[in-house]
Design a protein around this motif. Structure first.
Motif, PDB file in Angstrom:
ATOM      1  N   ALA A   1       0.844  -1.194   0.000  1.00  0.00           N
ATOM      2  CA  ALA A   1       0.000   0.000   0.000  1.00  0.00           C
ATOM      3  C   ALA A   1       0.880   1.245   0.000  1.00  0.00           C
ATOM      4  N   GLY A   2       0.471   2.209  -0.814  1.00  0.00           N
ATOM      5  CA  GLY A   2       1.254   3.431  -0.973  1.00  0.00           C
ATOM      6  C   GLY A   2       2.251   3.373  -2.105  1.00  0.00           C
ATOM      7  N   GLY A   3       2.455   2.193  -2.648  1.00  0.00           N
ATOM      8  CA  GLY A   3       3.403   2.025  -3.733  1.00  0.00           C
ATOM      9  C   GLY A   3       2.821   2.350  -5.095  1.00  0.00           C
ATOM     10  N   SER A   4       3.626   2.092  -6.110  1.00  0.00           N
ATOM     11  CA  SER A   4       3.236   2.424  -7.483  1.00  0.00           C
ATOM     12  C   SER A   4       3.475   1.246  -8.416  1.00  0.00           C
ATOM     13  N   LEU A   5       2.718   1.231  -9.483  1.00  0.00           N
ATOM     14  CA  LEU A   5       2.912   0.287 -10.577  1.00  0.00           C
ATOM     15  C   LEU A   5       2.562   1.003 -11.878  1.00  0.00           C
ATOM     16  N   ARG A   6       3.201   0.558 -12.953  1.00  0.00           N
ATOM     17  CA  ARG A   6       2.819   1.046 -14.272  1.00  0.00           C
ATOM     18  C   ARG A   6       2.427  -0.125 -15.137  1.00  0.00           C
ATOM     19  N   LEU A   7       1.206  -0.094 -15.612  1.00  0.00           N
ATOM     20  CA  LEU A   7       0.719  -1.106 -16.526  1.00  0.00           C
ATOM     21  C   LEU A   7       0.900  -0.626 -17.964  1.00  0.00           C
ATOM     22  N   SER A   8       1.155  -1.573 -18.822  1.00  0.00           N
ATOM     23  CA  SER A   8       1.254  -1.282 -20.256  1.00  0.00           C
ATOM     24  C   SER A   8       0.285  -2.171 -21.009  1.00  0.00           C
ATOM     25  N   CYS A   9      -0.189  -1.673 -22.113  1.00  0.00           N
ATOM     26  CA  CYS A   9      -1.066  -2.446 -22.985  1.00  0.00           C
ATOM     27  C   CYS A   9      -0.579  -2.246 -24.413  1.00  0.00           C
ATOM     28  N   ALA A  10      -0.032  -3.303 -24.973  1.00  0.00           N
ATOM     29  CA  ALA A  10       0.485  -3.249 -26.337  1.00  0.00           C
ATOM     30  C   ALA A  10      -0.570  -3.749 -27.311  1.00  0.00           C
ATOM     31  N   ALA A  11      -0.774  -2.996 -28.359  1.00  0.00           N
ATOM     32  CA  ALA A  11      -1.792  -3.339 -29.349  1.00  0.00           C
ATOM     33  C   ALA A  11      -1.159  -3.743 -30.668  1.00  0.00           C
ATOM     34  N   SER A  12      -1.798  -4.663 -31.326  1.00  0.00           N
ATOM     35  CA  SER A  12      -1.378  -5.056 -32.671  1.00  0.00           C
ATOM     36  C   SER A  12      -2.624  -5.310 -33.499  1.00  0.00           C
ATOM     37  N   GLY A  13      -2.436  -5.332 -34.801  1.00  0.00           N
ATOM     38  CA  GLY A  13      -3.575  -5.545 -35.680  1.00  0.00           C
ATOM     39  C   GLY A  13      -3.937  -4.272 -36.401  1.00  0.00           C
ATOM     40  N   ARG A  14      -5.184  -3.885 -36.314  1.00  0.00           N
ATOM     41  CA  ARG A  14      -5.665  -2.710 -37.019  1.00  0.00           C
ATOM     42  C   ARG A  14      -5.102  -1.427 -36.398  1.00  0.00           C
ATOM     43  N   THR A  15      -5.248  -0.344 -37.061  1.00  0.00           N
ATOM     44  CA  THR A  15      -4.633   0.909 -36.674  1.00  0.00           C
ATOM     45  C   THR A  15      -5.005   1.311 -35.264  1.00  0.00           C
ATOM     46  N   PHE A  16      -4.006   1.302 -34.397  1.00  0.00           N
ATOM     47  CA  PHE A  16      -4.212   1.583 -32.980  1.00  0.00           C
ATOM     48  C   PHE A  16      -4.756   2.976 -32.763  1.00  0.00           C
ATOM     49  N   SER A  17      -4.268   3.936 -33.523  1.00  0.00           N
ATOM     50  CA  SER A  17      -4.610   5.327 -33.264  1.00  0.00           C
ATOM     51  C   SER A  17      -6.068   5.667 -33.561  1.00  0.00           C
ATOM     52  N   ARG A  18      -6.814   4.781 -34.164  1.00  0.00           N
ATOM     53  CA  ARG A  18      -8.216   5.074 -34.437  1.00  0.00           C
ATOM     54  C   ARG A  18      -9.126   4.725 -33.270  1.00  0.00           C
ATOM     55  N   TYR A  19      -8.590   4.095 -32.229  1.00  0.00           N
ATOM     56  CA  TYR A  19      -9.395   3.611 -31.117  1.00  0.00           C
ATOM     57  C   TYR A  19      -9.233   4.446 -29.857  1.00  0.00           C
ATOM     58  N   ALA A  20     -10.352   4.697 -29.203  1.00  0.00           N
ATOM     59  CA  ALA A  20     -10.288   5.138 -27.818  1.00  0.00           C
ATOM     60  C   ALA A  20      -9.885   3.925 -26.984  1.00  0.00           C
TER      61      ALA A  20
ATOM     62  N   GLU B   1      -7.736  -1.802  -1.757  1.00  0.00           N
ATOM     63  CA  GLU B   1      -8.971  -1.908  -2.543  1.00  0.00           C
ATOM     64  C   GLU B   1      -8.746  -1.740  -4.041  1.00  0.00           C
ATOM     65  N   ASP B   2      -7.537  -1.419  -4.453  1.00  0.00           N
ATOM     66  CA  ASP B   2      -7.202  -1.388  -5.881  1.00  0.00           C
ATOM     67  C   ASP B   2      -6.859  -2.782  -6.408  1.00  0.00           C
ATOM     68  N   THR B   3      -6.798  -3.751  -5.517  1.00  0.00           N
ATOM     69  CA  THR B   3      -6.488  -5.119  -5.933  1.00  0.00           C
ATOM     70  C   THR B   3      -7.548  -5.641  -6.879  1.00  0.00           C
ATOM     71  N   ALA B   4      -7.113  -6.110  -8.046  1.00  0.00           N
ATOM     72  CA  ALA B   4      -8.041  -6.582  -9.078  1.00  0.00           C
ATOM     73  C   ALA B   4      -7.238  -7.078 -10.272  1.00  0.00           C
ATOM     74  N   VAL B   5      -7.942  -7.700 -11.189  1.00  0.00           N
ATOM     75  CA  VAL B   5      -7.374  -7.938 -12.515  1.00  0.00           C
ATOM     76  C   VAL B   5      -7.677  -6.707 -13.363  1.00  0.00           C
ATOM     77  N   TYR B   6      -6.646  -6.165 -13.976  1.00  0.00           N
ATOM     78  CA  TYR B   6      -6.796  -4.961 -14.787  1.00  0.00           C
ATOM     79  C   TYR B   6      -6.781  -5.336 -16.263  1.00  0.00           C
ATOM     80  N   TYR B   7      -7.751  -4.796 -16.984  1.00  0.00           N
ATOM     81  CA  TYR B   7      -7.908  -5.081 -18.406  1.00  0.00           C
ATOM     82  C   TYR B   7      -7.795  -3.797 -19.208  1.00  0.00           C
ATOM     83  N   CYS B   8      -7.146  -3.874 -20.344  1.00  0.00           N
ATOM     84  CA  CYS B   8      -7.257  -2.757 -21.272  1.00  0.00           C
ATOM     85  C   CYS B   8      -8.222  -3.156 -22.382  1.00  0.00           C
ATOM     86  N   ALA B   9      -8.819  -2.147 -22.984  1.00  0.00           N
ATOM     87  CA  ALA B   9      -9.842  -2.390 -23.990  1.00  0.00           C
ATOM     88  C   ALA B   9      -9.816  -1.277 -25.027  1.00  0.00           C
ATOM     89  N   ALA B  10     -10.259  -1.613 -26.224  1.00  0.00           N
ATOM     90  CA  ALA B  10     -10.283  -0.661 -27.333  1.00  0.00           C
ATOM     91  C   ALA B  10     -11.719  -0.454 -27.804  1.00  0.00           C
TER      92      ALA B  10
END
Length: 124
Positions: free
Chosen positions: A14-33, A89-98
């Motif tokens: 608790a009090g610490g930090s993490l950085r998550l990354s989500c790498a995309a491939s396939g269709r043009t990434f920049s067109r997606y929110a 309470e931030d404990t969870a599985v984190y998902y990225c989505a397009a």
């Protein structure tokens, strides 16, 4: 089709930090929110934050405002989630989505592609 792969999860105190990354491939990434969601055991998947295709517009859930930051780098097809001041309470599985929508949508059903998730565990 867009393929999304999250990384960066783990165990942190608790009090610490993490950085998550989500790498995309396939269709043009920049067109997606892009969005980050999380799901704790026994709970529904919830919206955490999202960013528009250009990166100009961001949206945050109230519970993470001031602690989490989303950004994207369209040159390397990656979206990031910097998480500071983590709480148990931030404990969870984190998902990225397009999403193909123009504005950042907060609902699960408005996202078209999902990653497999990465576990974040915050110990007290």
């Amino acid at each position: 089709q867009v393929q999304l792969v999250e990384s960066g999860g783990g165990l942190v105190q608790a009090g610490g930090s993490l950085r998550l990354s989500c790498a995309a491939s396939g269709r043009t990434f920049s067109r997606y929110a892009m969005g980050w969601f999380r799901q704790a055991p026994g709970k529904e998947r919830e919206f955490v934050t999202g960013i528009s295709w250009s990166g100009v517009s961001t949206v945050y859930a109230e519970i993470v405002k001031g602690r989490f930051t989303i950004r994207r780098d369209n040159a390397v097809n990656t979206v990031y989630l910097q998480m500071n001041s983590l709480k148990p309470e931030d404990t969870a599985v984190y998902y990225c989505a397009a999403s193909e929508r123009t504005v950042v949508p907060p609902r699960v059903k408005d996202y078209d592609y999902w990653g497999q998730g990465t576990q974040v565990t915050v110990s007290s």
